[in-house]
Every structure is written in structure tokens, then in C-alpha cells.
Design an enzyme around this catalytic site. Structure first.
Site, mmCIF file in Angstrom:
data_model
loop_
_atom_site.group_PDB
_atom_site.id
_atom_site.type_symbol
_atom_site.label_atom_id
_atom_site.label_comp_id
_atom_site.label_asym_id
_atom_site.label_seq_id
_atom_site.Cartn_x
_atom_site.Cartn_y
_atom_site.Cartn_z
ATOM 1 N N ASP A 141 0.825 -1.212 0.000
ATOM 2 C CA ASP A 141 0.000 0.000 0.000
ATOM 3 C C ASP A 141 0.862 1.267 0.000
ATOM 4 O O ASP A 141 0.374 2.365 0.257
ATOM 5 C CB ASP A 141 -0.964 -0.001 1.194
ATOM 6 C CG ASP A 141 -0.234 -0.149 2.536
ATOM 7 O OD1 ASP A 141 1.015 -0.074 2.538
ATOM 8 O OD2 ASP A 141 -0.916 -0.341 3.559
ATOM 9 N N HIS A 143 3.308 2.093 2.004
ATOM 10 C CA HIS A 143 3.797 2.645 3.279
ATOM 11 C C HIS A 143 5.309 2.504 3.381
ATOM 12 O O HIS A 143 5.874 1.509 2.944
ATOM 13 C CB HIS A 143 3.097 2.000 4.482
ATOM 14 C CG HIS A 143 3.423 0.561 4.731
ATOM 15 N ND1 HIS A 143 2.461 -0.399 4.933
ATOM 16 C CD2 HIS A 143 4.609 -0.092 4.835
ATOM 17 C CE1 HIS A 143 3.042 -1.566 5.154
ATOM 18 N NE2 HIS A 143 4.344 -1.413 5.094
ATOM 19 N N GLU A 148 1.411 3.789 7.653
ATOM 20 C CA GLU A 148 0.304 3.283 6.848
ATOM 21 C C GLU A 148 -0.433 4.414 6.131
ATOM 22 O O GLU A 148 -0.271 5.588 6.504
ATOM 23 C CB GLU A 148 -0.669 2.527 7.769
ATOM 24 C CG GLU A 148 -0.048 1.335 8.489
ATOM 25 C CD GLU A 148 0.167 0.123 7.570
ATOM 26 O OE1 GLU A 148 0.292 0.299 6.337
ATOM 27 O OE2 GLU A 148 0.210 -1.003 8.077
HETATM 28 O O1 LIG Z 1 9.775 -6.578 1.819
HETATM 29 P P1 LIG Z 1 8.468 -7.123 2.202
HETATM 30 O O2 LIG Z 1 8.532 -8.524 2.688
HETATM 31 O O3 LIG Z 1 7.397 -6.873 1.228
HETATM 32 O O4 LIG Z 1 8.044 -6.333 3.512
HETATM 33 C C1 LIG Z 1 7.930 -4.984 3.551
HETATM 34 C C2 LIG Z 1 7.540 -4.619 4.922
HETATM 35 O O5 LIG Z 1 8.605 -4.443 5.749
HETATM 36 C C3 LIG Z 1 8.601 -3.143 6.271
HETATM 37 O O6 LIG Z 1 9.732 -2.527 5.754
HETATM 38 C C4 LIG Z 1 8.529 -3.286 7.735
HETATM 39 O O7 LIG Z 1 9.619 -2.769 8.340
HETATM 40 C C5 LIG Z 1 7.407 -2.416 5.843
HETATM 41 O O8 LIG Z 1 7.663 -1.223 5.222
HETATM 42 C C6 LIG Z 1 6.742 -3.382 4.952
HETATM 43 O O9 LIG Z 1 5.538 -3.721 5.546
#
Ligand SMILES: O=P(O)(O)OC[C@H]1O[C@](O)(CO)[C@@H](O)[C@@H]1O
Length: 286
Positions: A141, A143, A148
Site C-alpha cells: 500500500d 507505506h 500506513e
Molecule cells: O519486503 P516485504 O517482505 O514486502 O516487507 C515490507 C515490509 O517491511 C517493512 O519494511 C517493515 O519494516 C514495511 O515497510 C513493509 O511492511
């Protein structure tokens, strides 16, 4: 803002790993003047961490004089839980490099006074002279950290309730049990990230493609918090081909053309810095 496009997540990790290595080595950190690095979790930074470990093992990079601040941590998940971000960071990076554990900072989501924890984190970043380079990851999304959709773009480190989309996306780390995913996290704010002297964001995979296009082809807005990076003078997003799926062809061409002159601009920047010209006089690399 610059956008670097590489073939796949491995090539993205190599690019970012080499980039961070160069930044740390150019900075020549000492115990009195450490390099302050912000770090994310998630699957996207893993190839970067693998490459950083390789560089340390080859003797090309040291974290002895690096201080790290992680972006976020779940609330209420024990520190030694396999999916806590504390466990993740030691498993994927810190246990394999030469960083003294005392130089690692990760928010504690298990203290009674969560607000106090967040304030102390901001104060510690400030006391260290601010973050030199913040490496970030994003959610589907858009973020950045756990900011969020709807987060204030002026936000600081605080408690955040996770969006349902994020809980669904992260359920894969909890045996696909949605009920097991923590509902809240502590996270640095958008303004905390933007305060860093440089921000590098890793975006890989087609599932992040819409977020990438919203963040760089549309205006700054609080529904896609990565878009706030447009306000930063030194922002870099490194993506794989899959993540470009929603971008206009002209956007891709534009950023590819910028990359062609990137080396020249960096050389000029280094020369001006050596001559003592301040960063804000040099201008951005977009
Ligand atoms: O790289 P992935 O597994 O999509 O995860 C991204 C997630 O990790 C995060 O960096 C959490 O720290 C968020 O920004 C996001 O939800």
C-alpha cells in the site's frame, strides 16, 4: 529523486550493498564520528543484507564504526520470537558482520511506556547527529516503515495500528495465521525518515508496482507515504524490472537516461565536497 532499475532482486541487492559500502567507506567513520545507518526488515532487503555480509567477509567493508537504527518493531511480540524484527535483524545481518551489538538500536515493543520508548528513540537519533543514510522498504500500500495510508507526513516515531492490508501481507511470516500477526507496531515517522541526509528505498516484485507508480508518478500525499520522498533532496529508489510494471514507458526512459549521467554527477558532487562546498549548494541529483 533517482530511480535505478535492475533486472532482479539479486541485482538490486548488489547495487544497494555496493552503494552503502561506498557511502560508509567514503565517510571513513571513527568511534567519535560513526556512520549512522537506518535499516528495514521484510523480504525485500534480504539480498542487500546478503551482499553486505559478503563485502564484510571479503574485507571490503566494516561495521565497527557504524551505528544502526531500525525502522520499526511489532508491539507485544517477544524479542526472541522468530518473527520479531530484533530476531530478523540478527538472523539476516548483524550476526554475520562485525558490528558491536551495543551499536544496534531497535525499538522495544515490549516496554510499558511505549510513548516514552518512541520519544527516547527520536532523542537518541538526534544525539547521534541524525541518520546519514536510511535504507527503507515499503508495503504493497506504499507505506514506508509502518507509516500506513493516512499517516501524517510530519509524523515522528510513534505507535501505529497496522492496516488490514499489512496484516494480510505479513501473515505469510506467521504460518498464514492472520490472528497471529501483531495489530500494532512502533515505527519511525515519515519526517524521521525525511530528516536523514540520504534515503534509499528498495522496491521489488510486481506486487509493489502500483505503490511505486503512485509514489513517483503522482503527487505527494499521505495515502501513499513513500510519495513523501519526492520532498527529499537526496532520495534514491532501487527497483527490479517487475516493480516497474505500472510505470509509464516515458517514466522508465527518463530515469534510465538519468542513470547514464549518474556517475558524472556523483564525481562532480565528490569534487565540490572536497572543495568544501556545502551539500545544499551542490543541489540534488534528480
Ligand atoms: O519486503 P516485504 O517482505 O514486502 O516487507 C515490507 C515490509 O517491511 C517493512 O519494511 C517493515 O519494516 C514495511 O515497510 C513493509 O511492511
Amino acid at each position: 529523486m533517482r530511480l535505478i532499475i535492475r533486472e532482479d532482486p539479486t541485482a538490486v541487492g548488489e547495487y544497494i550493498g555496493n552503494y552503502i559500502c561506498k557511502r560508509i567507506n567514503d565517510f571513513a567513520p571513527t568511534p567519535e564520528r560513526p556512520f549512522v545507518l537506518g535499516l528495514p526488515t521484510g523480504s525485500s532487503p534480504i539480498p542487500t543484507y546478503k551482499h553486505l555480509i559478503k563485502l564484510v567477509k571479503e574485507g571490503k567493508l566494516s561495521f565497527k564504526n557504524v551505528v544502526t537504527f531500525n525502522m520499526d518493531e511489532y508491539v507485544g511480540l517477544p524479542r526472541d520470537h522468530p518473527e520479531s524484527y530484533h530476531t530478523f535483524m540478527f538472523r539476516e545481518l548483524f550476526s554475520h558482520i562485525d558490528i558491536p551489538p551495543a551499536q544496534v538500536n531497535i525499538l522495544n515493543g515490549n516496554v510499558k511506556n511505549l510513548i516514552g520508548e518512541c520519544k527516547a528513540y527520536e532523542a537518541k537519533i538526534k544525539a547521534m547527529g541524525g541518520i546519514e543514510l536510511f535504507l527503507g522498504g515499503i508495503g504493497e500500500d506504499g507505506h514506508i516503515a509502518f507509516n500506513e495510508p493516512g499517516s501524517s507526513l510530519a509524523s515522528r516515531t510513534r505507535i501505529k495500528t497496522l492496516a488490514y492490508d499489512t496484516i494480510l501481507a505479513n501473515a505469510r511470516f506467521f504460518n498464514n495465521d492472520i490472528a497471529a500477526v501483531p495489530r500494532m507496531a512502533l515505527t519511525v515517522g515519515v519526517a524521521t525518515v525525511l530528516d536523514s541526509r540520504e534515503v534509499v528505498v528498495v522496491v521489488t516484485g510486481q506486487r509493489k508496482a502500483l505503490a511505486l507508480s503512485q509514489a513517483i508518478e503522482h503527487g505527494v500525499n499521505h495515502l501513499w507515504t513513500l510519495s513523501a520522498l519526492q520532498l527529499h533532496p537526496w532520495g534514491l529508489i532501487v527497483v527490479d524490472e517487475d516493480a516497474t510494471a505500472e510505470l509509464h514507458v516515458k517514466t522508465v526512459k527518463y530515469f534510465k537516461s538519468i542513470e547514464r549521467v549518474q556517475d558524472e554527477v556523483e564525481a562532480m558532487h565528490a569534487k565540490l565536497q572536497a572543495e568544501g562546498v556545502e551539500d545544499d549548494q551542490v543541489g540534488s541529483m534528480d
